[in-house]
Design an enzyme around this catalytic site. Structure first.
Site, PDB file in Angstrom:
ATOM      1  N   LYS A  13      -1.218  -4.354  -2.884  1.00 47.93           N
ATOM      2  CA  LYS A  13      -0.093  -3.446  -3.612  1.00 47.93           C
ATOM      3  C   LYS A  13      -1.140  -2.345  -4.061  1.00 47.93           C
ATOM      4  O   LYS A  13      -1.999  -2.205  -3.860  1.00 47.93           O
ATOM      5  CB  LYS A  13       0.081  -4.144  -5.108  1.00 47.93           C
ATOM      6  CG  LYS A  13       0.996  -5.364  -4.761  1.00 47.93           C
ATOM      7  CD  LYS A  13       2.237  -4.898  -4.299  1.00 47.93           C
ATOM      8  CE  LYS A  13       3.113  -6.296  -4.143  1.00 47.93           C
ATOM      9  NZ  LYS A  13       4.611  -6.093  -3.268  1.00 47.93           N
ATOM     10  N   CYS A  14      -0.240  -1.085  -4.426  1.00 52.95           N
ATOM     11  CA  CYS A  14      -0.844   0.007  -4.767  1.00 52.95           C
ATOM     12  C   CYS A  14      -1.980  -0.082  -6.185  1.00 52.95           C
ATOM     13  O   CYS A  14      -1.608  -0.996  -6.654  1.00 52.95           O
ATOM     14  CB  CYS A  14       0.283   0.984  -5.345  1.00 52.95           C
ATOM     15  SG  CYS A  14      -0.159   2.619  -5.850  1.00 52.95           S
ATOM     16  N   PRO A  15      -3.010   0.444  -5.864  1.00 54.59           N
ATOM     17  CA  PRO A  15      -3.495   1.624  -4.940  1.00 54.59           C
ATOM     18  C   PRO A  15      -4.253   1.282  -3.911  1.00 54.59           C
ATOM     19  O   PRO A  15      -4.736   2.094  -2.965  1.00 54.59           O
ATOM     20  CB  PRO A  15      -4.477   2.530  -5.991  1.00 54.59           C
ATOM     21  CG  PRO A  15      -5.004   1.559  -6.654  1.00 54.59           C
ATOM     22  CD  PRO A  15      -4.053   0.425  -7.002  1.00 54.59           C
ATOM     23  N   ASP A  40       3.636  -3.098   1.184  1.00 54.11           N
ATOM     24  CA  ASP A  40       4.096  -2.618  -0.324  1.00 54.11           C
ATOM     25  C   ASP A  40       5.419  -1.339   0.097  1.00 54.11           C
ATOM     26  O   ASP A  40       4.923  -0.493   0.551  1.00 54.11           O
ATOM     27  CB  ASP A  40       2.966  -2.102  -1.130  1.00 54.11           C
ATOM     28  CG  ASP A  40       3.323  -1.741  -2.574  1.00 54.11           C
ATOM     29  OD1 ASP A  40       4.435  -1.812  -2.743  1.00 54.11           O
ATOM     30  OD2 ASP A  40       2.461  -1.033  -3.066  1.00 54.11           O
TER      31      ASP A  40
END
Length: 78
Positions: A13-15, A40
């Site tokens: 997932k981000c980042p 994602d």
């Protein structure tokens, strides 16, 4: 599409996909192409913004069944 280096960011997932992308770009030369695989959904807008801000070129974005593949051409360094 031809690419010079591949990064797998699936399940992240981000980042983290962007951080993996930065590491991958450090492994290649200017004008070479990095392939990044991510899952994602937010990474689509993240990679678009990343390329606009850094000067790298987003050559292609393919989304097949939730697996998103990006091809990014590393910018020329001045």
């Amino acid at each position: 599409m031809h690419y010079d280096y591949e990064v797998d960011a699936t399940g992240l997932k981000c980042p983290l996909p962007i951080l993996r992308c930065k590491k991958g770009l450090n492994e290649i030369k200017s004008d070479e192409v990095l392939k990044i695989i991510a899952t994602d959904p937010g990474s689509k807008k993240d990679f678009d913004a990343f390329c606009r801000q850094t000067g790298h070129e987003l050559l292609s974005l393919q989304d097949e069944n939730g697996v998103i593949t990006f091809f990014i051409k590393k910018r020329r360094l001045s």
